[in-house]
Design a protein around this motif. Structure first.
Motif, PDB file in Angstrom:
ATOM      1  N   ARG A 216      19.126  -7.964  47.466  1.00  0.00           N
ATOM      2  CA  ARG A 216      19.977  -7.926  48.499  1.00  0.00           C
ATOM      3  C   ARG A 216      21.515  -8.099  48.167  1.00  0.00           C
ATOM      4  NH1 ARG A 216      18.939 -10.917  54.118  1.00  0.00           N
ATOM      5  NH2 ARG A 216      18.265 -12.256  52.601  1.00  0.00           N
ATOM      6  N   VAL A 217      20.859  -9.202  46.684  1.00  0.00           N
ATOM      7  CA  VAL A 217      22.565  -9.609  45.880  1.00  0.00           C
ATOM      8  C   VAL A 217      22.902  -8.519  44.728  1.00  0.00           C
ATOM      9  CG1 VAL A 217      21.461 -11.058  43.993  1.00  0.00           C
ATOM     10  CG2 VAL A 217      23.558 -11.378  45.470  1.00  0.00           C
ATOM     11  N   ASP A 218      21.627  -7.749  44.582  1.00  0.00           N
ATOM     12  CA  ASP A 218      22.168  -6.663  43.448  1.00  0.00           C
ATOM     13  C   ASP A 218      23.037  -5.712  44.108  1.00  0.00           C
ATOM     14  OD1 ASP A 218      20.729  -8.101  41.157  1.00  0.00           O
ATOM     15  OD2 ASP A 218      19.249  -8.117  42.426  1.00  0.00           O
ATOM     16  N   TYR A 219      22.808  -5.057  45.760  1.00  0.00           N
ATOM     17  CA  TYR A 219      23.103  -3.832  45.834  1.00  0.00           C
ATOM     18  C   TYR A 219      25.099  -3.979  45.795  1.00  0.00           C
ATOM     19  CZ  TYR A 219      18.794  -2.488  47.456  1.00  0.00           C
ATOM     20  OH  TYR A 219      17.501  -2.538  46.734  1.00  0.00           O
ATOM     21  N   PRO A 220      26.338  -5.500  46.345  1.00  0.00           N
ATOM     22  CA  PRO A 220      26.725  -5.386  46.416  1.00  0.00           C
ATOM     23  C   PRO A 220      27.213  -4.824  44.293  1.00  0.00           C
ATOM     24  CG  PRO A 220      26.374  -6.884  47.399  1.00  0.00           C
ATOM     25  CD  PRO A 220      25.054  -5.934  47.409  1.00  0.00           C
ATOM     26  N   VAL A 221      26.895  -5.812  43.991  1.00  0.00           N
ATOM     27  CA  VAL A 221      26.819  -5.502  42.416  1.00  0.00           C
ATOM     28  C   VAL A 221      26.985  -3.720  41.955  1.00  0.00           C
ATOM     29  CG1 VAL A 221      26.445  -6.129  40.027  1.00  0.00           C
ATOM     30  CG2 VAL A 221      26.606  -7.360  42.468  1.00  0.00           C
ATOM     31  N   LEU A 222      25.387  -3.100  42.401  1.00  0.00           N
ATOM     32  CA  LEU A 222      25.881  -1.549  42.106  1.00  0.00           C
ATOM     33  C   LEU A 222      27.307  -0.886  42.664  1.00  0.00           C
ATOM     34  CD1 LEU A 222      21.771  -1.241  42.619  1.00  0.00           C
ATOM     35  CD2 LEU A 222      23.100  -1.818  40.368  1.00  0.00           C
ATOM     36  N   GLY A 223      27.494  -1.243  43.804  1.00  0.00           N
ATOM     37  CA  GLY A 223      28.501  -0.971  45.230  1.00  0.00           C
ATOM     38  C   GLY A 223      29.616  -1.100  43.894  1.00  0.00           C
ATOM     39  N   LEU A 224      30.175  -2.101  43.530  1.00  0.00           N
ATOM     40  CA  LEU A 224      31.273  -2.306  42.199  1.00  0.00           C
ATOM     41  C   LEU A 224      31.258  -1.888  41.447  1.00  0.00           C
ATOM     42  CD1 LEU A 224      33.591  -4.060  41.597  1.00  0.00           C
ATOM     43  CD2 LEU A 224      31.746  -5.467  40.854  1.00  0.00           C
ATOM     44  N   ALA A 225      30.016  -1.169  40.409  1.00  0.00           N
ATOM     45  CA  ALA A 225      30.081  -0.902  38.868  1.00  0.00           C
ATOM     46  C   ALA A 225      30.154   0.576  39.331  1.00  0.00           C
ATOM     47  CB  ALA A 225      28.568  -0.934  39.273  1.00  0.00           C
ATOM     48  N   VAL A 226      30.039   1.738  40.717  1.00  0.00           N
ATOM     49  CA  VAL A 226      29.695   2.076  41.380  1.00  0.00           C
ATOM     50  C   VAL A 226      31.886   2.848  41.606  1.00  0.00           C
ATOM     51  CG1 VAL A 226      30.035   4.552  43.341  1.00  0.00           C
ATOM     52  CG2 VAL A 226      27.566   2.902  42.071  1.00  0.00           C
ATOM     53  N   VAL A 227      31.877   2.056  41.960  1.00  0.00           N
ATOM     54  CA  VAL A 227      33.431   1.943  42.348  1.00  0.00           C
ATOM     55  C   VAL A 227      34.299   1.756  40.674  1.00  0.00           C
ATOM     56  CG1 VAL A 227      35.416   1.058  43.272  1.00  0.00           C
ATOM     57  CG2 VAL A 227      32.944   1.125  44.513  1.00  0.00           C
ATOM     58  N   LEU A 228      34.073   1.103  40.296  1.00  0.00           N
ATOM     59  CA  LEU A 228      34.637   0.865  38.895  1.00  0.00           C
ATOM     60  C   LEU A 228      34.285   1.803  38.001  1.00  0.00           C
ATOM     61  CD1 LEU A 228      33.808  -2.619  38.022  1.00  0.00           C
ATOM     62  CD2 LEU A 228      35.851  -1.729  38.470  1.00  0.00           C
ATOM     63  N   ALA A 229      33.335   2.687  37.674  1.00  0.00           N
ATOM     64  CA  ALA A 229      33.048   3.760  36.997  1.00  0.00           C
ATOM     65  C   ALA A 229      33.403   5.353  37.737  1.00  0.00           C
ATOM     66  CB  ALA A 229      31.786   4.065  37.396  1.00  0.00           C
ATOM     67  N   VAL A 230      33.753   5.185  39.455  1.00  0.00           N
ATOM     68  CA  VAL A 230      35.047   6.301  39.626  1.00  0.00           C
ATOM     69  C   VAL A 230      36.371   6.169  39.306  1.00  0.00           C
ATOM     70  CG1 VAL A 230      35.270   7.446  41.648  1.00  0.00           C
ATOM     71  CG2 VAL A 230      32.924   6.580  40.988  1.00  0.00           C
ATOM     72  N   SER A 231      36.876   5.097  39.799  1.00  0.00           N
ATOM     73  CA  SER A 231      38.121   4.852  39.530  1.00  0.00           C
ATOM     74  C   SER A 231      38.607   4.781  38.082  1.00  0.00           C
ATOM     75  CB  SER A 231      38.146   3.414  38.947  1.00  0.00           C
ATOM     76  OG  SER A 231      37.831   2.636  38.098  1.00  0.00           O
ATOM     77  N   ALA A 232      37.394   5.278  37.303  1.00  0.00           N
ATOM     78  CA  ALA A 232      37.817   5.686  35.697  1.00  0.00           C
ATOM     79  C   ALA A 232      38.696   7.307  35.811  1.00  0.00           C
ATOM     80  CB  ALA A 232      36.876   6.097  34.915  1.00  0.00           C
ATOM     81  N   PHE A 233      38.850   8.097  36.393  1.00  0.00           N
ATOM     82  CA  PHE A 233      38.566   8.976  36.892  1.00  0.00           C
ATOM     83  C   PHE A 233      39.928   9.367  37.620  1.00  0.00           C
ATOM     84  CE2 PHE A 233      34.285   9.404  35.259  1.00  0.00           C
ATOM     85  CZ  PHE A 233      34.120  10.269  34.994  1.00  0.00           C
ATOM     86  N   TYR A 234      40.211   8.603  38.545  1.00  0.00           N
ATOM     87  CA  TYR A 234      41.243   8.586  38.472  1.00  0.00           C
ATOM     88  C   TYR A 234      42.891   7.476  38.989  1.00  0.00           C
ATOM     89  CZ  TYR A 234      38.386  10.867  42.345  1.00  0.00           C
ATOM     90  OH  TYR A 234      37.907  11.523  42.402  1.00  0.00           O
TER      91      TYR A 234
END
Length: 234
Positions: A216-234
């Motif tokens: 369960r503790v990994d899923y917020p970290v994965l969400g953070l990784a997605v946000v960081l990756a997407v923010s690279a294009f904005y």
């Protein structure tokens, strides 16, 4: 030299795939955004990553001292011009900000190295990238993590032996060439011994790797990784 150290920190309990995803996302967005506000946010994220791994900033900077010298010289060299005004302040500032971003990426990577066993890194890579490419990359990462500290130790031994024999009184070029030649010789000797050891231990391209599972503790970290990756294009 930064290596894995057993601990009970939050970063140690995370799945290595989640940590790798955060590293990739952080590096991508840190290189894409150059504003001071973004650098402040990246600095906060770096501090959080180091805190979750219980990583000492002083020890990390000492381990990266050679890289720090290069990062510190880069703005000075970037600002030097052939003619007037002889030093371009804007170019130096831009290079300094780039060096700072690279430093933040190195610190986040250090948190990963300290909190992740080598076998877990290999398992994460091979189970993320299928087939022979994943196996080759996993083996390469595992060998680098294990081989690099040994080479660093050999170079330190060579320098200490030279200092004990008054080698510090020789010229810088002479010392550098001696250390370089002996270091390369030691590296090839280590590689031969490593190859023999792998054959003696029946090296397998696809060994039984540790089981990995998201908690369960990994899923917020994965969400953070997605946000960081997407923010690279904005």
């Amino acid at each position: 030299m930064l290596t894995y150290e057993p601990d009970e920190s939050l970063a140690h309990r995370l799945d290595p795939r989640a940590k790798l995803a955060v590293q990739i996302g952080f590096a991508a967005t840190a290189l894409a955004h150059t504003t001071p506000r973004a650098l402040i946010a990246f600095s906060v994220l770096t501090a959080v990553a180091m805190a979750t791994a219980r990583l000492s900033l002083r020890r990390t900077l000492v381990s990266y001292r050679l890289a720090l010298v290069v990062l510190a010289l880069a703005p000075l060299l970037a600002g030097v011009t052939v003619g007037p005004p002889w030093f371009d302040r804007l170019a130096a500032v831009a290079s300094g900000l780039a060096s700072y971003r690279v430093l933040l990426i190195l610190l986040v990577s250090a948190a990963y190295v300290r909190s992740t066993p080598v076998r877990h890194s290999r398992a994460a890579i091979q189970r993320t990238i299928p087939g022979k490419p994943g196996q080759l990359l996993g083996v390469g990462v595992a060998l680098v993590f294990r081989f690099l500290p040994v080479l660093r130790g050999d170079l330190r031994t060579i320098r200490e032996a030279m200092a004990a024999r008054l080698g510090t009184e020789r010229s810088v070029v002479d010392r550098a060439s001696t250390v370089g030649m002996l270091g390369v010789t030691r590296a090839f000797d280590r590689a031969d011994r490593l190859s023999l050891a792998l054959r003696a231990r029946c090296f397998a391209w696809n060994p039984t790797l540790p089981a990995l599972a998201f908690s369960r503790v990994d899923y917020p970290v994965l969400g953070l990784a997605v946000v960081l990756a997407v923010s690279a294009f904005y």
